[in-house]
Design an enzyme around this catalytic site. Structure first.
Site, PDB file in Angstrom:
ATOM      1  N   ARG A  56     -15.514   3.016  12.550  1.00  0.00           N
ATOM      2  CA  ARG A  56     -14.743   4.121  13.214  1.00  0.00           C
ATOM      3  C   ARG A  56     -15.086   5.286  12.646  1.00  0.00           C
ATOM      4  O   ARG A  56     -15.285   6.327  13.339  1.00  0.00           O
ATOM      5  CB  ARG A  56     -13.329   3.849  13.169  1.00  0.00           C
ATOM      6  CG  ARG A  56     -12.412   4.893  13.797  1.00  0.00           C
ATOM      7  CD  ARG A  56     -10.721   4.520  13.427  1.00  0.00           C
ATOM      8  NE  ARG A  56     -10.659   5.054  12.134  1.00  0.00           N
ATOM      9  CZ  ARG A  56      -9.894   4.681  11.197  1.00  0.00           C
ATOM     10  NH1 ARG A  56      -8.789   3.811  11.699  1.00  0.00           N
ATOM     11  NH2 ARG A  56      -9.869   4.947   9.939  1.00  0.00           N
ATOM     12  N   HIS A 113      -4.085  -4.290   0.099  1.00  0.00           N
ATOM     13  CA  HIS A 113      -3.944  -4.964   1.388  1.00  0.00           C
ATOM     14  C   HIS A 113      -4.532  -6.397   1.496  1.00  0.00           C
ATOM     15  O   HIS A 113      -5.506  -6.904   2.001  1.00  0.00           O
ATOM     16  CB  HIS A 113      -5.014  -4.235   2.497  1.00  0.00           C
ATOM     17  CG  HIS A 113      -4.157  -3.030   2.832  1.00  0.00           C
ATOM     18  ND1 HIS A 113      -2.879  -2.852   3.595  1.00  0.00           N
ATOM     19  CD2 HIS A 113      -4.463  -1.740   2.668  1.00  0.00           C
ATOM     20  CE1 HIS A 113      -2.700  -1.693   3.868  1.00  0.00           C
ATOM     21  NE2 HIS A 113      -3.653  -0.867   3.082  1.00  0.00           N
ATOM     22  N   SER A 156      -7.906   0.241   0.605  1.00  0.00           N
ATOM     23  CA  SER A 156      -8.135   1.474   1.511  1.00  0.00           C
ATOM     24  C   SER A 156      -7.194   2.669   1.354  1.00  0.00           C
ATOM     25  O   SER A 156      -6.233   2.680   2.016  1.00  0.00           O
ATOM     26  CB  SER A 156      -8.393   0.992   2.980  1.00  0.00           C
ATOM     27  OG  SER A 156      -8.669   1.950   3.859  1.00  0.00           O
ATOM     28  N   GLU A 163      -3.390  -8.900   3.097  1.00  0.00           N
ATOM     29  CA  GLU A 163      -3.266  -9.472   4.311  1.00  0.00           C
ATOM     30  C   GLU A 163      -4.385  -9.242   5.276  1.00  0.00           C
ATOM     31  O   GLU A 163      -4.463  -9.692   6.399  1.00  0.00           O
ATOM     32  CB  GLU A 163      -2.151  -8.946   5.106  1.00  0.00           C
ATOM     33  CG  GLU A 163      -2.000  -7.317   5.524  1.00  0.00           C
ATOM     34  CD  GLU A 163      -1.950  -6.236   4.471  1.00  0.00           C
ATOM     35  OE1 GLU A 163      -2.070  -5.145   4.804  1.00  0.00           O
ATOM     36  OE2 GLU A 163      -1.870  -6.717   3.499  1.00  0.00           O
ATOM     37  N   CYS A 185       0.904  -1.198  -0.001  1.00  0.00           N
ATOM     38  CA  CYS A 185       0.030   0.083  -0.120  1.00  0.00           C
ATOM     39  C   CYS A 185       0.599   1.231   0.034  1.00  0.00           C
ATOM     40  O   CYS A 185       1.463   1.552  -0.879  1.00  0.00           O
ATOM     41  CB  CYS A 185      -1.011  -0.037   0.995  1.00  0.00           C
ATOM     42  SG  CYS A 185      -2.307   1.080   0.718  1.00  0.00           S
TER      43      CYS A 185
END
Length: 313
Positions: free
Chosen positions: A249, A235, A192, A237, A142
């Site tokens: 959040r 991502h 993201s 992972e 990323c």
């Protein structure tokens, strides 16, 4: 694959509950093999979550891996306790004389800043230069991928109109390259981010090869120098709930955040998110360890530059 960690690392107990073979320091010393030495420069704020995600991703080959967690000395973490960092992490200064079979540079929540504005950028530059001679293969994730492509190849990131947030479909290119061996023609992976590395600039660079891209998310996977540098603008992972936690959040704080794409069943954020990327994420990490770390590393690890020059003589 047995992963060797410090005995008290919190992620160790969680991985063992998931039936993942984690070897403590005591047992590892009694095995007469040379484990792969992997260092992880963890730049994420929630370091314990990232530790667990990456260790889980590295756990799918029969290779023994000795993991060293690294942190920057020029930035003080505010989301992870100093006791955790002092017990389980080393600074770059403490490892700079060592050699590693593999090195992972994670993402970081600084993508809206210019690279040179990041307080630890000079240290990042020093680390990325050091990997050229002290590491067999470096995996950039990323923001780490954006930083690596900028430093090594001069490709600047660009700001997106909207956050790339969700799970996207990607296609495999250059199938004969071992890094994507075992991949389906199309696969899913999470993103993201607010910025991107322009896909066409990577394609146009003579030293870079694009291995996977997305019509919606752009560049996903690129490789350089026969696998000594690998860049993942995503991502693989992430666990099932990582995007869910991020979304809820920001939503609870009243921040502008779109629903993650292709993530919740029926786009209903009260439903359990769909896990659609784990198998290909595991294959990616396994291929990296096997073909670009294990197969490329001599038993006695000497200076990387000298090894590579001998290999091509």
């Amino acid at each position: 694959m047995p992963i060797k960690t410090q005995n008290a690392l919190p992620a160790k107990e969680i991985l063992e509950r998931e039936n993942i073979f984690v070897m403590d320091e005591n047992r590892a010393t009694h095995q007469e093999i040379r484990p792969l030495s992997i260092a992880i420069l963890n730049l994420m704020p929630l370091k314990e979550d990232t530790e667990l995600q990456i260790l889980r991703s590295l756990s799918n080959t029969p290779l023994q891996v000795n993991v060293t967690f690294v942190t920057t000395s020029t930035h003080e973490s505010t989301h992870t306790s100093m006791s955790h960092l002092n017990q389980f992490y080393q600074t770059f200064e403490e490892i700079r004389e060592e050699n590693f079979d593999g090195f992972i540079i994670t993402g970081a929540p600084v993508e809206l800043m210019e690279f040179e504005e990041v307080d630890y950028w000079p240290e990042m530059v020093e680390i990325m230069e050091w990997t050229k001679t002290h590491v067999t293969s470096t995996l950039h994730l990323c923001w780490g991928a954006q930083a690596g492509l900028y430093y090594h190849y001069g490709i600047q990131k660009q700001l997106l109109d909207r956050k790339m947030f969700g799970v996207y479909t990607h296609r495999v290119l250059n199938r004969k390259v071992p890094l994507v061996r075992g991949f389906d023609d199309y696969f899913c992976a999470p993103h993201s981010r607010h910025t991107e590395i322009p896909l066409q600039e990577v394609r146009n660079h003579p030293e870079l090869t694009v291995l996977a891209d997305s019509e919606d998310a752009g560049l996903f996977l690129a490789i350089a120098q026969d696998g000594r540098q690998i860049f993942v603008q995503g991502h693989p992972e992430y666990d099932r709930l990582t995007l869910d936690k991020e979304y809820k959040r920001d939503k609870s704080k009243g921040l502008p955040i779109d629903l993650p794409k292709n993530y919740y069943p029926g786009d209903d954020d009260t439903q359990k998110p769909l896990l659609q990327w784990r198998s290909h994420g595991n294959i990616l990490y396994s291929n990296w360890l096997n073909y670009y770390v294990y197969q490329a590393t001599p038993y006695e690890f000497l200076d990387t530059a000298r090894n590579l020059s001998k290999k091509h003589q």
